[in-house]
Write a protein that holds these residues in place. Structure first.
Motif, mmCIF file in Angstrom:
data_model
loop_
_atom_site.group_PDB
_atom_site.id
_atom_site.type_symbol
_atom_site.label_atom_id
_atom_site.label_comp_id
_atom_site.label_asym_id
_atom_site.label_seq_id
_atom_site.Cartn_x
_atom_site.Cartn_y
_atom_site.Cartn_z
ATOM 1 N N ILE A 1179 0.841 -1.205 0.000
ATOM 2 C CA ILE A 1179 0.000 0.000 0.000
ATOM 3 C C ILE A 1179 0.873 1.250 0.000
ATOM 4 C CG2 ILE A 1179 -1.616 1.334 1.397
ATOM 5 C CD1 ILE A 1179 -2.866 -1.287 2.279
ATOM 6 N N ASP A 1180 1.923 1.248 0.838
ATOM 7 C CA ASP A 1180 2.826 2.390 0.859
ATOM 8 C C ASP A 1180 3.509 2.580 -0.488
ATOM 9 O OD1 ASP A 1180 2.178 2.857 3.471
ATOM 10 O OD2 ASP A 1180 3.878 1.735 4.284
ATOM 11 N N ARG A 1227 11.856 -9.201 -0.610
ATOM 12 C CA ARG A 1227 11.898 -9.052 0.848
ATOM 13 C C ARG A 1227 12.118 -7.611 1.255
ATOM 14 N NH1 ARG A 1227 16.018 -13.176 3.375
ATOM 15 N NH2 ARG A 1227 15.631 -11.752 5.082
ATOM 16 N N SER A 1228 12.748 -6.842 0.412
ATOM 17 C CA SER A 1228 13.014 -5.451 0.771
ATOM 18 C C SER A 1228 11.765 -4.610 0.631
ATOM 19 C CB SER A 1228 14.116 -4.895 -0.137
ATOM 20 O OG SER A 1228 13.697 -4.913 -1.481
ATOM 21 N N ARG A 1229 11.687 -3.581 1.464
ATOM 22 C CA ARG A 1229 10.526 -2.698 1.434
ATOM 23 C C ARG A 1229 10.665 -1.715 0.285
ATOM 24 N NH1 ARG A 1229 7.638 -2.575 6.208
ATOM 25 N NH2 ARG A 1229 6.844 -0.520 5.657
ATOM 26 N N LYS A 1230 9.632 -1.655 -0.566
ATOM 27 C CA LYS A 1230 9.666 -0.729 -1.690
ATOM 28 C C LYS A 1230 9.452 0.705 -1.232
ATOM 29 C CE LYS A 1230 8.537 -3.325 -5.810
ATOM 30 N NZ LYS A 1230 7.663 -3.361 -6.986
ATOM 31 N N ALA A 1231 8.565 0.864 -0.298
ATOM 32 C CA ALA A 1231 8.254 2.222 0.158
ATOM 33 C C ALA A 1231 9.172 2.582 1.316
ATOM 34 C CB ALA A 1231 6.794 2.314 0.602
ATOM 35 N N LYS A 1232 9.839 3.661 1.200
ATOM 36 C CA LYS A 1232 10.758 4.102 2.250
ATOM 37 C C LYS A 1232 9.990 4.897 3.298
ATOM 38 C CE LYS A 1232 14.658 4.180 -0.936
ATOM 39 N NZ LYS A 1232 15.732 5.003 -1.532
ATOM 40 N N THR A 1234 8.922 5.149 7.252
ATOM 41 C CA THR A 1234 9.194 4.761 8.624
ATOM 42 C C THR A 1234 7.998 5.142 9.480
ATOM 43 O OG1 THR A 1234 11.555 5.085 8.317
ATOM 44 C CG2 THR A 1234 10.740 5.031 10.573
ATOM 45 N N ARG A 1235 7.331 4.159 10.004
ATOM 46 C CA ARG A 1235 6.107 4.398 10.771
ATOM 47 C C ARG A 1235 6.396 4.263 12.256
ATOM 48 N NH1 ARG A 1235 1.171 4.003 8.006
ATOM 49 N NH2 ARG A 1235 1.324 3.389 5.808
ATOM 50 N N LEU A 1240 1.575 2.762 13.038
ATOM 51 C CA LEU A 1240 1.336 1.359 12.691
ATOM 52 C C LEU A 1240 0.018 0.875 13.268
ATOM 53 C CD1 LEU A 1240 4.934 -0.025 13.278
ATOM 54 C CD2 LEU A 1240 3.707 -0.056 11.096
ATOM 55 N N LEU A 1241 -0.271 1.267 14.493
ATOM 56 C CA LEU A 1241 -1.513 0.844 15.126
ATOM 57 C C LEU A 1241 -2.715 1.364 14.348
ATOM 58 C CD1 LEU A 1241 -2.613 -0.693 17.573
ATOM 59 C CD2 LEU A 1241 -2.609 1.451 18.841
ATOM 60 N N GLY A 1242 -2.661 2.628 13.948
ATOM 61 C CA GLY A 1242 -3.761 3.185 13.159
ATOM 62 C C GLY A 1242 -3.892 2.527 11.805
ATOM 63 N N ALA A 1243 -2.756 2.246 11.149
ATOM 64 C CA ALA A 1243 -2.804 1.627 9.819
ATOM 65 C C ALA A 1243 -3.439 0.250 9.880
ATOM 66 C CB ALA A 1243 -1.390 1.548 9.253
#
Length: 1518
Positions: A1179-1180, A1227-1232, A1234-1235, A1240-1243
């Motif tokens: 999503i990010d 495995r790597s995160r595409k979206a840079k 930092t939450r 994170l709880l809200g997402a």
């Protein structure tokens, strides 16, 4: 003048700069010169090195000095002298120039102050500036903020080399017996002393506040040689004991102190043992063996004192008339006894009654005629041995018989009758000696013949008649002797002796006739009470725990006696080296493996090569065992009562071993089967070589040890065989539970895990994970001390505050796991004995196969691998007290055991259902994948790979960040010490020179008015008052640290999950245990998700240091946990005063930094993404892509292709919305992105709401999806049968017939079909289908759930490898949940699938992520400790210093009762075993009665024709 002044200033500056460079070069040259003088020449060309060093000194004002300690032997004093030589030289040069210039001006009648000279002369100014700079860098070790160059600034010097050498009762017995004279003849015993020192180092892990050694040497070497060639015999060996004892200081090394004391007392000026070159020690003509008997003590019953230090001796050396069996004649010989004791001496029995040790000690003062040498309990053992060891001396035998054999004797602190003195005993002994000499001159020519029963009776009868006659004379004389008869001194002593004897014995047969009993007791003691029998008598009548070594000067030439009961003792035999090592610590006796005989090994010539290999004998400390070693050249000297014992020959026949077992239950009497092979044994780990930094060595071994544990687990070895036995025990236990053979009730315990301290904390986390996985099983972690208190005492010790009691814990054959990394801690070791009465399934988790607990389990079960009960981390002995690798290795091994237990249970559907399994094979696969990837993370944290090599710089970022944080906190700790030094220098300089700072400046600029003078003095007085605070402020400004911190001692608070917080707190507190008070540290810990705020926030002050581990909140199962942790940190950091608060550092896998924290250290995640992370990550990435395209479209709106791009973008966005989860497979995160934890709880909450919304929309849309008549007919034909089956099933489940199914009905029905599916997953399935969220399923909703796959059961996994071993196979998914999504049917939400991974996320946190945080904390704390430790030797020329790998107590292993005694364990074992046998018998009779009753005809029962035995069985059941 005004025109030339600028030019003069210019020249002044140029001259100052040139002199500044010159003096800096001279300063560094001083370092180099001293280094060259004190250390050998470095490699390479000298000219080239000097040119390079000169370039560094001129351009960079630094030098690099290579003085590796291991290579060059540079001492700490040398290193300190090299370091301090530079600043001393610079200061002396500056003072010399300052005084010289002032004297020169005064001679020219140019009156000038020091201040004027300083600022007028460029040379003096540059010299003083260089001196100040040198003191700041060399003395105080200051470096500017953000200075990360590999060399130090200005005048500081860097010493490169190894890391450790870079400068920018708990009690234990030990000893050696040198059977091979080459240990002495070649190097004077130096190598032997090295072996002894190594043994002390290992034994010190049991606690070492004091220590000592006793050795024996001849009173005169000439007495050992024949007096003449015609002599038929030689005089007996006359030895004297030399005792060397010392008290350990807080920061000293006890092993060094003991060896130094031995050398002082026993060695020549050249360092060789006295007599090393005498013929008596020669292999050809000598018959004298050198031995050392030692002990290290940790005070338990009294404070550590010199008097309480072992070896203990009660009576001083005294000369007695001693009869020798070899010569059959008497000699006047000195005698003294020594003992070393590990354990507790509590009671001693005399005449059938037990007396407290304190009473016994006071009684011994009267009996032995000697003052109590020490109040410790062990000294009482020495006194009792003095009383018992009486063979060959009638005086000592008479004392023994009078005190212990006469029925009228009472043990009292203040006896009502005076006991005879030794001179009086010798008078009584004269009668015995007279009759014995007659027998020797008569028909009985030898003492051996006189010791036969008939001869003893003859001797006793003759002496009885003599004494009766003397007693009659004393009685008949009465008072006349004192009033009218004046006897000589000799006759007076004889009469006094007989008179005192009458107070204890009666010569009249009508009054009991105790005289004959006294005489026979004396005769028996004369012949029988040798070293072995004396030790036997003591152990039979003493109560307590004993690891005992007994030696006497009469026997030390050929014998020593050991005893073990309640305390361990091991003896190692090295036949080829001619060496015997013994000790309380098993590992200590392996010291012989690390050294070779300086004269070479002995050649036995035996055909059996295994006979020459080193072996070890472990005495039976459970039942009690005595061992006599006799290395005499004849048959072993054993008295008559013990001649029935088997004599075993070892050391190629040169040593006789006699074993005496106290317990009748001891089964294995074959000595060879009991021997443990030390050489050529893959399970025996040699002792580690000594290192300069054992703590760092342990930390760097973590990746290697963890990798070895994982590799060993996947191989067929010791751990796998133990795991196989554990699985069999679990199956047997669960089978009995399922079949109802084991009654189920609240106190029932299925698996019991026990340990102490760090081992217990790690075990508690293991039990927590296991209990969550199988909630219907009863799994408990209980401290070993609590188990001992409840079941190992005569009077049970209540566990206040804990729900444990003898009635609340049903310990009927549970599976027991004892976690003790050392394998020798008293509590777990005692439990390994005690719990044998309760359980037949006991396992141990230790550091190696060869431990004390391992020995107990091997004696309980068969000693082959198929019966193995030992899980080993293979760490070996780790002497450093701050535990790092031992904790991590135990946690790692428990993770593998956890997986094996889980796969064993869930592989059987019945076991899985009965245990209420909440874990699945998919969870285990994920855990195993994380477990394997964990090694890479550990490598980056510690900076060393699994092979022990340093990792590439690109991967060491985490380690550098951790060590930088440790450096920062070390500066906080050292600031008081540095400010103290600065204050000292300031005061000395200003007072000596007579010019304080402000006053000196005022005088220099010409302000000499009286008012100004008083004002400047007032300001200077304020500076003196606030000098420490001013210096601390200067330090903080230079180093860029917070100025608002309070200027007091620091407190570190560790926050994390319980096992990490407690273990890290113990690690850090031990690191600073020996630090000087000016650099001390207070350490606390708490759980940030529980009580950290409540316990610690009221202690928050400016400058408090908080380090907190953050769970990986990127996982939805841990998001709330991380949010709670972050809230605790924020709350602690929000408590401010004057704008300052605590300095907090967080360590975790989430990159986001808390706004109020000082620093966030990020640990890289070496694992695949979980499904929820994948969803959020995609999503990010999708939002980032849309944002980038929108920006690109705004830029290119004027182009002709804008419409086409927008259309293409719209089509792509539509496609992406349909396949959003397939956006990225990497495995790597595409979206840079930092939450934070809150983000994170809200997402995740939003994702859950969207998933529910989609489910509602899909139900509403199903009725409008008519796609054609043919498709509809095809779909109907395919699904009709399934719908009808689903309808019938729905009606069957709907027991109420109300047209809906509730959750309990759904779970019960589904688990009848497939019991392996956990309730949590069925609940998720139910909620997924319950679109209306009313808690009920209609038929339409049920039809949907009937088409929904089981979220885990449909995914086929394997639990065996290619060899057939039960093995959890690691997940091979690119992200966790990939296979789950592939098998997902339409209608199953992605977030519902990710919810099935919540338990595996919790396991990842408890088993993997928490371990990484703990290791990260150890790296940071080690850096803190090392910086502080190395500071004090640098500023004191090596005079000050301490070792952070040790504490003041030096207690790595708690081997003595702490705090629960183990004296009653053996008795309680017998009692509990009997009670359990009775209980089992009663149950067997009851079951037999019920079966018989059920099988009998009713008529027989009605008539009451029941056997009496059966009726009694029924009655006993009631």
């Amino acid at each position: 003048m005004g025109e030339v002044k600028p030019n003069s200033n210019y020249h002044h500056s140029i001259h100052s700069l040139l002199f500044y460079l010159l003096f800096g070069t001279l300063h560094e040259g001083c370092h180099l010169a001293v280094t060259t003088w004190l250390t050998p020449c470095r490699d390479g060309s000298v000219a080239t090195n000097w040119l390079l060093d000169l370039a560094r000194a001129v351009t960079g004002r630094y030098s690099i000095l290579h003085i590796t300690t291991e290579e060059y032997g540079c001492t700490e004093w040398d290193r300190g002298f090299i370091l301090h030589s530079g600043w001393i030289f610079s200061v002396m040069l500056a003072l010399f120039l300052l005084c010289s210039c002032r004297s020169y001006k005064n001679r020219r009648n140019e009156s000038a102050s020091y201040t004027a000279v300083l600022f007028d002369s460029p040379m003096v100014y540059a010299a003083v500036l260089t001196a100040v700079e040198a003191m700041v860098t060399d003395l105080l070790h200051f470096t500017p903020k953000y200075y990360h160059a590999p060399v130090s600034n200005t005048s500081s010097s860097q010493f490169s080399g190894s890391i450790a050498d870079v400068l920018i009762v708990y009690c234990g017995n030990f000893g050696i017996i040198l059977l091979n004279p080459m240990w002495l003849n070649v190097d004077g015993g130096r190598t032997a002393l090295e072996v002894l020192e190594k043994m002390v180092e290992v034994t010190m892990m049991r606690g070492a506040q004091s220590g000592g050694v006793v050795t024996f040497e001849p009173t005169s070497y000439s007495s050992l040689l024949p007096k003449s060639s015609s002599s038929s015999s030689t005089s007996p060996l006359s030895l004297r004991g030399i005792r060397s004892r010392t008290i350990n200081a807080k920061r000293s090394d006890l092993s060094h102190r003991i060896i130094a004391k031995i050398k002082k007392d026993n060695c020549t000026m050249r360092g060789s043992l006295r007599g090393w070159n005498k013929p008596e020690y020669n292999v050809n003509s000598g018959r004298l063996i050198r031995a050392f008997f030692g002990h290290t003590r940790f005070a338990t019953s009294s404070k550590a004192s010199f008097d309480g230090t072992h070896p203990h001796q009660w009576s001083e050396r005294r000369t007695y008339t001693i009869y020798n069996n070899m010569t059959n004649s008497s000699f006047n010989m000195g005698m003294e006894n020594f003992i070393t004791h590990n354990g507790d001496f509590e009671f001693f029995q005399v005449n059938g009654k037990y007396y407290d040790v304190e009473v016994v000690q006071h009684w011994l003062e009267h009996v032995l005629g000697c003052a109590m040498p020490a109040t410790v309990d062990s000294s009482g053992i020495a006194g009792v041995i003095d009383l018992l060891r009486s063979q060959g001396s009638f005086a000592l035998s008479a004392r023994y018989s009078l005190c212990l054999k006469c029925s009228g004797v009472k043990v009292e602190a203040e006896p009502d009758r005076a006991f005879p003195e030794m001179s009086e005993y010798e008078v009584i002994a004269g009668y015995f000696e007279e009759e014995l000499d007659k027998m020797l001159n008569g028909s009985s020519k030898t003492l051996e013949q006189c010791g036969q029963d008939d001869k003893r009776a003859q001797l006793a009868a003759a002496v009885t008649d003599l004494l009766r006659h003397q007693l009659e004379k004393v009685v008949s004389v009465g008072e006349t002797r004192n009033s009218t008869v004046r006897l000589s001194s000799k006759h007076d002593t004889a009469s006094s002796a007989i008179e005192k004897l009458t107070q204890f014995v009666s010569w009249n047969p009508e009054e009991g006739g105790s005289l004959a009993k006294f005489v026979r007791g004396t005769v028996d003691a004369f012949f029988d009470n040798d070293l072995l029998h004396s030790t036997r008598l003591f152990l039979e009548n003493a109560k307590g725990s004993f690891g005992l070594c007994v030696v006497s000067s009469l026997d030390a030439g050929r014998q020593v006696c050991f005893a073990a009961r309640g305390q361990t003792l091991s003896i190692a035999f090295y036949p080829r080296k001619g060496l015997i090592c013994f000790g309380s610590e098993q590992a200590a006796v392996k010291a012989g493996l690390n050294y070779e005989n300086p004269g070479g090994n002995l050649i036995s010539g035996a055909d059996d090569k295994e006979a020459d290999l080193a072996v070890r004998l472990d005495l039976d400390d459970l039942g009690g065992e005595i061992c006599l070693l006799d290395w005499g050249f004849s048959e072993p000297a054993i008295s008559a009562p013990n001649r029935n014992l088997t004599v075993n020959k070892l050391m190629n026949g040169s040593v006789s071993v006699v074993l005496l077992h106290q317990s009748k239950m001891f089964k294995d009497s074959n000595l060879q089967r009991r021997m443990i092979l030390l050489e050529s044994n893959e399970f025996i780990k040699p002792l580690l070589e000594n290192g300069t930094d054992p703590v760092l060595a342990d930390i760097r071994d973590i990746p290697k040890i963890c990798s070895q544990i994982q590799e060993d687990w996947h191989d067929i070895g010791l751990n796998r065989m133990t795991a196989w036995n554990l699985a069999n025990c679990i199956r047997s236990r669960l089978t009995a539970r399922v079949d109802g053979d084991i009654e189920a009730h609240g106190g029932q315990i299925d698996i019991l895990v026990t340990g102490c301290e760090v081992s217990l904390w790690v075990a508690e986390q293991f039990v927590s994970d296991l209990q969550k996985s199988f909630p219907k099983l009863v799994i408990r972690a209980v401290s070993s001390n609590k188990l001992l208190g409840l079941f190992g005492q005569e009077l049970a010790m209540p566990c206040t505050g804990f729900p444990y009691s003898q009635k609340s814990m049903d310990l009927k054959d549970p599976i027991v796991m004892i976690v003790s990394h050392s394998g020798g801690t008293f509590g777990p070791l005692a439990c390994s004995n005690l719990l044998q009465s309760f359980s037949s399934s006991i396992f141990a988790v230790t550091s190696e196969w060869d431990t004390q607990i391992g020995k107990q389990l091997r004696s309980m079960y068969s000693d082959d691998l198929l019966s193995s009960r030992i899980f080993s981390t293979d760490c070996g002995v780790r002497p450093a007290e701050p535990c790092s690798v031992s904790v991590v290795a135990t946690h790692q091994l428990l993770t593998n055991i956890f997986e094996h237990i889980c796969i064993t249970i869930i592989s059987n559907p019945h076991f899985s259902h009965f245990s209420g399994s909440q874990i699945t094979e998919r969870d285990l696969q994920i855990l195993e994948r994380c477990n394997q990837e964990n090694i890479k993370a550990l490598e980056e944290i510690v900076g060393v790979d699994r092979d022990g090599d340093e990792i590439h710089e690109r991967r060491s970022k985490t380690e550098k960040e951790l060590r930088a944080a440790g450096d920062l906190w070390s500066e906080h700790i050292l600031e008081n010490a540095k400010a103290y030094i600065m204050s000292f220098v300031y005061i000395v300089v200003t007072v000596t020179s007579g010019y304080s700072l402000v006053t000196g400046i005022a005088l220099a600029i010409g302000m000499k008015a009286e008012g100004v003078f008083h004002l400047t003095r007032f300001v200077d007085s304020l500076i003196y008052f606030w000098l420490p605070q001013i210096n601390i402020t200067i330090l903080r400004l230079i180093q860029g640290r917070n100025l608002r911190h309070r200027m007091v001692g620091r407190t570190v608070v560790v926050g994390d999950c319980p096992w990490v917080a407690q273990s890290a707190e113990a690690f850090l507190s031990k690191i600073f245990a020996c630090s000087y008070s000016i650099a001390g540290l207070n350490v606390l810990s708490g759980n940030p998700a529980d009580h950290l705020v409540h316990r610690m926030t009221h202690r928050v002050v400016r400058g408090s240091l908080l380090i907190c581990g953050r769970p990986d909140g990127r996982l939805p199962a841990l998001t709330s946990l991380e949010a709670s942790t972050c809230l605790s940190v924020n709350q602690a950091s929000s408590i401010q005063s004057i704008g300052g608060t605590c300095e907090s550092i967080t360590i975790g896998h989430n990159k986001s930094k808390l706004p109020l924290s000082h620093k966030a250290i990020y640990l890289k995640s070496h694992r695949p993404l979980f499904l929820s992370e994948k969803v959020l990550d995609d999503i990010d990435a999708h939002e980032d892509l849309i944002r980038q395209r929108n920006e690109s479209n705004r830029v290119k709106q004027g182009s002709s292709t804008a419409a086409l791009r927008r259309l293409g973008s719209l089509l792509m966005d539509t496609a992406r919305s349909n396949t959003l989860l397939d956006l990225s497979m990497s495995r790597s995160r595409k979206a840079k992105v930092t939450r934070s934890s809150a983000s994170l709880l809200g997402a995740y909450v939003n994702l859950e709401k969207e998933a529910r919304k989609k489910r509602t929309q899909s139900v509403e849309g199903e009725n409008t999806q008519a796609s054609g008549i043919s498709d509809f007919i095809s779909k109907t034909i395919k699904e009709r049968q399934g719908v009808e089956n689903a309808r019938r099933l729905f009606k069957k489940i709907d027991s109420r017939g109300n047209g809906s199914i509730e959750l309990p009905e759904f779970i019960a029905a589904y688990q009848k079909i497939d019991p392996s599916v956990p309730e949590t997953h069925l609940t998720h399935m139910f909620e997924e289908a319950d679109v209306t969220e009313d808690g009920k399923l209609t038929f339409d909703e049920f039809l949907k759930v009937s088409n929904m796959p089981n979220l885990l059961a449909d995914l086929v996994v394997k639990n065996r490898d290619s060899r057939g071993l039960v093995q959890v196979q690691a997940s091979q998914e690119r992200y966790f949940g990939e296979e789950l999504r592939k098998h997902c049917r339409h209608g199953v939400g992605a977030f519902a699938m990710s919810a099935s991974q919540h338990f595996s996320m919790e396991l990842y946190e408890s088993r993997i992520a928490s371990m990484q945080r703990f290791v990260a904390m150890t790296v940071m704390f080690h850096q803190m400790g090392m910086r502080v430790q190395s500071f004090f030797p640098k500023i004191s020329f090596g005079l000050l210093g301490y070792r952070m790998d040790r504490t003041h107590s030096i207690m790595r292993i708690a081997t003595t009762a702490s705090p629960v005694s183990g004296a009653d364990v053996r008795e309680k074992m017998d009692e509990l075993r009997l009670m359990i046998q009775v209980d089992r018998s009663v149950r067997l009779i009851s079951r037999t009665w019920r079966k018989w009753k059920a099988a009998q005809p009713t008529s027989l029962l009605d008539k009451g024709k029941l056997p009496i035995l059966v009726e009694r069985g029924e009655h006993s059941q009631e």
